[in-house]
Design a protein around this motif. Structure first.
Motif, PDB file in Angstrom:
ATOM      1  N   HIS A 387      -0.506  -3.070   4.853  1.00 47.83           N
ATOM      2  CA  HIS A 387      -1.664  -2.919   3.774  1.00 47.83           C
ATOM      3  C   HIS A 387      -1.418  -1.445   3.509  1.00 47.83           C
ATOM      4  O   HIS A 387      -1.658  -1.027   2.392  1.00 47.83           O
ATOM      5  CB  HIS A 387      -2.991  -3.341   4.320  1.00 47.83           C
ATOM      6  N   THR A 390       1.575  -0.638   1.735  1.00 40.82           N
ATOM      7  CA  THR A 390       1.680  -0.932   0.277  1.00 40.82           C
ATOM      8  C   THR A 390       0.572  -0.076  -0.623  1.00 40.82           C
ATOM      9  O   THR A 390       1.014   0.378  -1.661  1.00 40.82           O
ATOM     10  CB  THR A 390       0.987  -2.231   0.049  1.00 40.82           C
ATOM     11  N   GLU A 391      -0.571   0.355   0.021  1.00 37.09           N
ATOM     12  CA  GLU A 391      -1.360   1.301  -0.694  1.00 37.09           C
ATOM     13  C   GLU A 391      -0.598   2.764  -0.986  1.00 37.09           C
ATOM     14  O   GLU A 391      -0.755   3.302  -1.957  1.00 37.09           O
ATOM     15  CB  GLU A 391      -2.630   1.506   0.106  1.00 37.09           C
ATOM     16  N   ARG A 392       0.189   3.154   0.202  1.00 35.13           N
ATOM     17  CA  ARG A 392       0.636   4.487   0.162  1.00 35.13           C
ATOM     18  C   ARG A 392       1.657   4.341  -0.878  1.00 35.13           C
ATOM     19  O   ARG A 392       1.738   5.505  -1.595  1.00 35.13           O
ATOM     20  CB  ARG A 392       1.382   4.637   1.723  1.00 35.13           C
ATOM     21  N   ARG A 394       1.976   2.495  -3.504  1.00 35.63           N
ATOM     22  CA  ARG A 394       1.156   2.438  -4.954  1.00 35.63           C
ATOM     23  C   ARG A 394       0.752   3.945  -5.320  1.00 35.63           C
ATOM     24  O   ARG A 394       1.076   4.281  -6.503  1.00 35.63           O
ATOM     25  CB  ARG A 394      -0.056   1.533  -4.813  1.00 35.63           C
ATOM     26  N   GLN A 395       0.168   4.637  -4.544  1.00 34.53           N
ATOM     27  CA  GLN A 395      -0.186   5.944  -4.741  1.00 34.53           C
ATOM     28  C   GLN A 395       0.842   6.995  -5.092  1.00 34.53           C
ATOM     29  O   GLN A 395       0.722   7.647  -6.003  1.00 34.53           O
ATOM     30  CB  GLN A 395      -1.241   6.419  -3.678  1.00 34.53           C
ATOM     31  N   ARG A 418       0.129  -3.995  -8.221  1.00 35.17           N
ATOM     32  CA  ARG A 418      -0.633  -5.084  -7.481  1.00 35.17           C
ATOM     33  C   ARG A 418      -0.170  -6.407  -7.567  1.00 35.17           C
ATOM     34  O   ARG A 418      -0.459  -7.245  -6.769  1.00 35.17           O
ATOM     35  CB  ARG A 418      -2.094  -5.149  -8.244  1.00 35.17           C
ATOM     36  N   GLU A 423       4.516  -5.426  -1.684  1.00 30.47           N
ATOM     37  CA  GLU A 423       4.317  -5.057  -0.346  1.00 30.47           C
ATOM     38  C   GLU A 423       5.631  -5.301   0.355  1.00 30.47           C
ATOM     39  O   GLU A 423       6.128  -4.564   1.336  1.00 30.47           O
ATOM     40  CB  GLU A 423       3.589  -6.208   0.363  1.00 30.47           C
TER      41      GLU A 423
END
Length: 592
Positions: A387, A390-392, A394-395, A418, A423
């Motif tokens: 998680h 994945t967020e890192r 995306r940013q 998204r 991932e």
């Protein structure tokens, strides 16, 4: 057994790796078939061993089980499912679209995400009233270890939302029109999972505090996706009478009793069964028939069990690792064999010798910090959290590629990121970064259970092939993560197993998979050996006798270098006990 009362059509057996899900699901399938029911047993585990338990080949087609009327089995093969899935998508456009476009589609569908989608496609078909399953009274799922199962069960909602919003692109899903046809099937699968009259989920655990905490988390996560009809089975409990004249058995019984006394609050309300530890390996029909019944203990075997093993300690295995001064040490194997503990023990021993070490894990269910329970100079600890990674990722993409886009383009990019397949890319990037770090220090990696790790290696291989294609003819030097994994000077792969039939076979299959990828395992570690602990308990001595054949198989057929680590009276938690683990006698040798 409570979990067998008024059986519904669908059973799910899930839990942390190594707790006995496969044995229990196979025994349950035999029990129901013995009542005259038509039963289908399905493994959704990428590292399935149902065929090994029954002693016959099964594979990705429904197969009758010899000697059990009414019972059939199916092992969902993720690779075969992925190939069929790709062909369904690419076949209709082959010969219609230009070759370079078709080749591009095939490459985009070569990743681990496609593999998981394909397996999920087969899984959902079995949960719906299809022609394939219409004749079966019961369908029993032997699921993958906890982290993979949670993700699998969450996919119906995730893909439903994804399709409703029209997100994604061909690199992740293939043509959306093809997936859109599955919309009704996905919806029916979700309804079946959430219907307590049709589906019963059996949480399988051992009488161990860490395992019960994991099961408590699984309980909450599964209830959150609608699976509220849950039962708890505590498997492999050592009978108290075995503790009478054996300090090892007494210690095991005391630990199990303490774990059950402190069972997490959320599990206390669940219907609960307890299954006793058996003196034999649960392979073959005769053994499986005895699993769910209470039988008198068999007479102790008269075969000799070694009183002591005159052999080097685990620290001597670390001696050879330490000589290089740096490098990647990866511990691989089936869930529940003790990779986390051994990874921590090796890392602590290297750090204790003054060497800089980074201990990390790619296992979603790992508990490195709980195992260490303290700090040590020269040692850093991390976790590849899907998680967070994945967020890192995306940013980062939004800040770089998105910076040049207008509002509409940025919104479309954000939607694309998204995708459930983002991932896969993010975790691979984190994995690659850690591999690079091993050029300067020791990196000891506790990997996820076998199936997850092979999916990660698939992504690594796909990246290598793409880089090789791009660099062909340029004359430029390049090194990919896969090339580093294949270089024994940079990477040592340790396969961890138990001295039992199925774990050794699974470890041998893992070794074959690694060799096909050009990765040669450096050593095997046989963990938690009862034979190496020299027990007095009749039941444990019987199990120790069964171990000797498996230890010999590793020594003579499978491994060039191996070690045997004894089952301990005290759980090796904390830096001091981990250091004791590496100093204890173990069996290690190297064949010419």
């Amino acid at each position: 057994m409570k979990f067998l009362e008024l059986p519904p059509r669908f059973f799910f057996f899930t839990g942390k790796g190594g707790v006995g899900k496969t044995s229990l699901s196979c025994a349950t399938a035999m029990h129901l078939a013995g009542q005259g029911k038509q039963v289908l047993l399905v493994s959704t585990d990428p590292a399935s061993n149902v065929g090994q338990v029954f002693g016959q080949a099964i594979g990705n087609t429904i197969t009758r089980i010899h000697g059990v009327p009414g019972l059939s089995a199916l092992e969902i093969d993720p690779q075969q499912a992925a190939q069929q899935y790709r062909e369904r998508i690419v076949g209709p456009v082959r010969g219609t679209l230009p070759d370079d476009i078709v080749n591009g589609i095939e490459e985009q569908l070569s990743g681990a995400c496609t593999t998981e989608i394909a397996a999920f496609d087969e899984f959902t078909a079995l949960l719906t009233d299809s022609v394939l399953t219409a004749d079966y009274d019961h369908i029993i799922f032997d699921t993958a270890p906890t982290g993979h199962t949670i993700r699998l069960l969450q996919l119906p909602g995730a893909w439903s939302d994804f399709l409703e919003a029209g997100k994604g692109d061909i690199s992740c899903l293939g043509p959306l029109a093809g997936l859109d046809k599955q919309r009704a099937q996905y919806k029916a699968a979700v309804q079946a999972l959430a219907d307590a009259r049709r589906t019963r989920l059996v949480l399988v655990a051992r009488a161990q505090q860490a395992t019960l905490r994991e099961v408590a988390r699984t309980h909450a996560e599964l209830a959150g996706v609608g699976l509220s009809q849950q039962y708890l089975v505590i498997n492999g409990v050592l009978p108290p009478e075995e503790a009478a004249h054996d300090p090892l058995a007494a210690a095991i019984c005391a630990h199990e009793r303490a774990a059950l006394d402190a069972i997490p609050e959320v599990l206390k309300a669940l219907p609960r069964d307890r299954v006793a530890l058996k003196p034999f390996n649960l392979v073959g029909l005769d053994a499986l028939r005895q699993l769910l019944v209470t039988t008198a203990s068999q007479a102790p075997s008269t075969h000799a069990v070694p009183v002591a093993l005159d052999a080097p300690s685990l620290s001597e295995l670390v001696d050879d690792i330490a000589e290089d001064g740096r490098g990647l040490v990866m511990l691989m194997g089936k869930g529940g064999v003790g990779k986390t503990t051994l990874a921590a023990a090796i890392a602590v021993e290297l750090a204790h010798r003054g060497l800089p070490v980074h201990l990390t894990t790619s296992d979603p269910a790992a508990h490195l910090t709980e195992t260490l329970s303290g700090a040590l100079d020269n040692l850093t600890v991390s976790r590849i959290d899907p998680h967070i990674e994945t967020e890192r990722y995306r940013q980062h993409v939004l800040a770089t590629k998105g910076a040049q886009l207008d509002a509409q383009g940025r919104a479309l990019l954000d939607e694309d990121l998204r995708s459930p397949c983002t991932e896969e890319i993010a975790v691979f990037q984190a994995f690659s970064h850690i591999i690079r770090e091993a050029g300067k220090k020791f990196v000891v990696m506790d990997t996820a259970p076998t199936g997850h790790t092979l999916l990660l290696l698939d992504a690594t291989g796909a990246y290598h092939r793409e880089i090789a294609r791009q660099m062909a003819g340029t004359g430029l030097h390049y090194i990919t993560p896969m090339m580093q994994l294949q270089d024994p000077r940079q990477t040592k792969v340790l396969i961890v197993t138990l001295a039992e039939t199925t774990p050794v076979l699974e470890a041998a299959n893992l070794q074959a998979d690694l060799r096909r990828a050009g990765i040669e395992p450096w050593a095997w570690i046989i963990n938690n050996s009862i034979a190496a602990a020299t027990p007095n308990s009749p039941l444990l001595r019987q199990r120790a006798c069964h171990e000797l054949r498996e230890i010999d198989a590793v020594a003579t057929r499978h491994a060039r270098r191996y070690a045997v680590v004894p089952l301990l009276k005290e759980e090796p938690v904390g830096v001091d006990r981990l250091l004791e683990l590496t100093a204890r006698p173990s069996l290690i040798t190297e064949r010419a």
